[in-house]
Design a protein around this motif. Structure first.
Motif, PDB file in Angstrom:
ATOM      1  N   CYS A   1      41.804  40.071  35.197  1.00  0.00           N
ATOM      2  CA  CYS A   1      41.510  41.282  34.703  1.00  0.00           C
ATOM      3  C   CYS A   1      43.095  41.692  33.995  1.00  0.00           C
ATOM      4  O   CYS A   1      42.884  42.355  32.689  1.00  0.00           O
ATOM      5  CB  CYS A   1      40.767  42.056  35.538  1.00  0.00           C
ATOM      6  SG  CYS A   1      40.727  43.873  35.036  1.00  0.00           S
TER       7      CYS A   1
ATOM      8  N   LYS B   1      43.549  42.605  30.110  1.00  0.00           N
ATOM      9  CA  LYS B   1      43.800  43.881  29.607  1.00  0.00           C
ATOM     10  C   LYS B   1      44.887  44.370  29.281  1.00  0.00           C
ATOM     11  O   LYS B   1      45.341  45.073  28.581  1.00  0.00           O
ATOM     12  CB  LYS B   1      43.068  45.013  30.738  1.00  0.00           C
ATOM     13  CG  LYS B   1      41.502  44.858  30.781  1.00  0.00           C
ATOM     14  CD  LYS B   1      41.205  45.841  31.862  1.00  0.00           C
ATOM     15  CE  LYS B   1      39.503  45.839  31.696  1.00  0.00           C
ATOM     16  NZ  LYS B   1      39.191  47.086  31.624  1.00  0.00           N
TER      17      LYS B   1
ATOM     18  N   LYS C   1      31.658  44.620  27.907  1.00  0.00           N
ATOM     19  CA  LYS C   1      32.348  45.807  27.674  1.00  0.00           C
ATOM     20  C   LYS C   1      32.611  46.306  26.211  1.00  0.00           C
ATOM     21  O   LYS C   1      33.025  45.346  25.421  1.00  0.00           O
ATOM     22  CB  LYS C   1      33.651  46.196  28.270  1.00  0.00           C
ATOM     23  CG  LYS C   1      33.252  46.558  29.998  1.00  0.00           C
ATOM     24  CD  LYS C   1      34.566  47.057  30.436  1.00  0.00           C
ATOM     25  CE  LYS C   1      35.046  48.461  29.852  1.00  0.00           C
ATOM     26  NZ  LYS C   1      36.179  49.064  30.340  1.00  0.00           N
TER      27      LYS C   1
ATOM     28  N   PHE D   1      35.672  56.139  35.462  1.00  0.00           N
ATOM     29  CA  PHE D   1      35.230  54.667  35.235  1.00  0.00           C
ATOM     30  C   PHE D   1      36.162  53.548  35.340  1.00  0.00           C
ATOM     31  O   PHE D   1      35.988  52.565  35.972  1.00  0.00           O
ATOM     32  CB  PHE D   1      34.994  54.679  33.585  1.00  0.00           C
ATOM     33  CG  PHE D   1      33.612  55.417  33.532  1.00  0.00           C
ATOM     34  CD1 PHE D   1      32.385  55.199  34.320  1.00  0.00           C
ATOM     35  CD2 PHE D   1      33.520  56.260  32.438  1.00  0.00           C
ATOM     36  CE1 PHE D   1      31.345  55.825  34.024  1.00  0.00           C
ATOM     37  CE2 PHE D   1      32.306  56.942  32.301  1.00  0.00           C
ATOM     38  CZ  PHE D   1      31.457  56.650  32.886  1.00  0.00           C
ATOM     39  N   PRO D   2      37.628  53.700  35.307  1.00  0.00           N
ATOM     40  CA  PRO D   2      38.620  52.688  35.620  1.00  0.00           C
ATOM     41  C   PRO D   2      38.542  52.526  37.179  1.00  0.00           C
ATOM     42  O   PRO D   2      38.764  51.287  37.553  1.00  0.00           O
ATOM     43  CB  PRO D   2      39.914  53.105  35.262  1.00  0.00           C
ATOM     44  CG  PRO D   2      39.659  54.044  34.017  1.00  0.00           C
ATOM     45  CD  PRO D   2      38.433  54.686  34.313  1.00  0.00           C
TER      46      PRO D   2
ATOM     47  N   TYR E   1      35.933  52.856  39.209  1.00  0.00           N
ATOM     48  CA  TYR E   1      34.796  51.933  39.561  1.00  0.00           C
ATOM     49  C   TYR E   1      34.939  50.452  38.955  1.00  0.00           C
ATOM     50  O   TYR E   1      34.173  49.597  39.732  1.00  0.00           O
ATOM     51  CB  TYR E   1      33.355  52.739  38.849  1.00  0.00           C
ATOM     52  CG  TYR E   1      33.063  53.796  39.526  1.00  0.00           C
ATOM     53  CD1 TYR E   1      32.748  54.056  40.760  1.00  0.00           C
ATOM     54  CD2 TYR E   1      32.549  55.014  38.821  1.00  0.00           C
ATOM     55  CE1 TYR E   1      32.528  55.143  41.531  1.00  0.00           C
ATOM     56  CE2 TYR E   1      32.268  56.261  39.327  1.00  0.00           C
ATOM     57  CZ  TYR E   1      32.411  56.013  40.724  1.00  0.00           C
ATOM     58  OH  TYR E   1      31.715  57.283  41.325  1.00  0.00           O
ATOM     59  N   GLU E   2      35.602  50.426  37.791  1.00  0.00           N
ATOM     60  CA  GLU E   2      35.735  48.993  37.227  1.00  0.00           C
ATOM     61  C   GLU E   2      36.571  48.253  38.209  1.00  0.00           C
ATOM     62  O   GLU E   2      36.391  46.972  38.464  1.00  0.00           O
ATOM     63  CB  GLU E   2      36.406  49.029  36.040  1.00  0.00           C
ATOM     64  CG  GLU E   2      36.415  47.769  35.283  1.00  0.00           C
ATOM     65  CD  GLU E   2      37.021  48.010  33.813  1.00  0.00           C
ATOM     66  OE1 GLU E   2      37.994  47.644  33.689  1.00  0.00           O
ATOM     67  OE2 GLU E   2      36.385  48.552  33.002  1.00  0.00           O
ATOM     68  N   THR E   3      37.835  48.827  38.636  1.00  0.00           N
ATOM     69  CA  THR E   3      38.412  48.091  39.828  1.00  0.00           C
ATOM     70  C   THR E   3      37.744  47.917  40.920  1.00  0.00           C
ATOM     71  O   THR E   3      38.079  46.797  41.415  1.00  0.00           O
ATOM     72  CB  THR E   3      39.871  49.265  40.103  1.00  0.00           C
ATOM     73  OG1 THR E   3      40.301  49.544  38.925  1.00  0.00           O
ATOM     74  CG2 THR E   3      40.716  48.317  40.874  1.00  0.00           C
TER      75      THR E   3
ATOM     76  N   LEU F   1      33.238  41.981  32.132  1.00  0.00           N
ATOM     77  CA  LEU F   1      34.377  42.331  31.258  1.00  0.00           C
ATOM     78  C   LEU F   1      34.186  42.059  29.740  1.00  0.00           C
ATOM     79  O   LEU F   1      34.539  42.910  29.128  1.00  0.00           O
ATOM     80  CB  LEU F   1      35.630  41.683  31.636  1.00  0.00           C
ATOM     81  CG  LEU F   1      36.177  42.258  32.963  1.00  0.00           C
ATOM     82  CD1 LEU F   1      37.577  41.264  33.279  1.00  0.00           C
ATOM     83  CD2 LEU F   1      36.461  43.646  32.956  1.00  0.00           C
TER      84      LEU F   1
END
Length: 188
Positions: free
Chosen positions: A58, A62, A186, A8-9, A11-13, A183
């Protein structure tokens, strides 16, 4: 279970990198296509710049502000060296660093507004409101940057630089605001 967490990180990136790039490139293409062949060619600078702002925002959201400074400084140095022109590399570096910092800051403010709006509901009207609030915040950021850069560059009038700020703010804001809204949706 651990494999899903590592996927998942990634794909998020990819989403943070490519969504602003593709949105800004599409808007530029539509604008150039609508204005005819006499207008200048499509520039890849604005889409890349939108992706850089999304990355810095981002990281700021984060990992905190200190981690956002690393790509800000790195990207500012690279852009200043590549786009060296009439002004010195140091002036270009300062301009791009300050603009990345201000736009990332305004993106974080847009993220905070999205979080506040999310608490009041998640209908389509709220998504539209989030987008336009983020776009407004982004245009204000670009206006501030171009207003002060208009004073530094004597060849461009302040009015022309403000018009350029509105145009660039709409382009960059459209791409980055989508990522900020994504973002904020989420579940933490």
């Amino acid at each position: 279970m651990e494999e899903k967490k590592s996927i998942f990180p990634f794909y998020e990136t990819l989403a943070i990198l490519f969504i602003p790039f593709l949105i800004v490139l599409f808007i530029e293409f539509v604008l150039r296509f609508g204005m005819g062949p006499t207008v200048e060619r499509i520039s890849f600078f604005s889409p890349i710049y939108a992706s850089l702002i999304a990355i810095c925002s981002c990281l700021w959201i984060k990992k905190r502000i200190i981690f956002a400074f690393i790509p800000m400084v790195l990207f500012s140095v690279i852009i200043a060296i590549i786009l060296k022109g009439e002004s010195t590399v140091v002036c270009k570096f300062l301009y791009f660093f300050i603009s990345l910092f201000i736009l990332s800051f305004f993106s974080v403010i847009g993220y905070a507004f999205s979080k506040v709006i999310k608490k009041h509901g998640s209908s389509y009207s709220h998504y539209i409101l989030k987008f336009f609030v983020g776009l407004f915040i982004f245009v204000c950021g670009m206006l501030i940057i171009h207003f002060f850069s208009g004073f530094l560059n004597s060849q461009i009038t302040v009015v022309k630089s403000l018009i350029s700020g509105i145009r660039e703010g709409l382009l960059l804001g459209s791409g980055v605001t989508i990522v900020i809204i994504m973002l904020s949706q989420k579940v933490d």
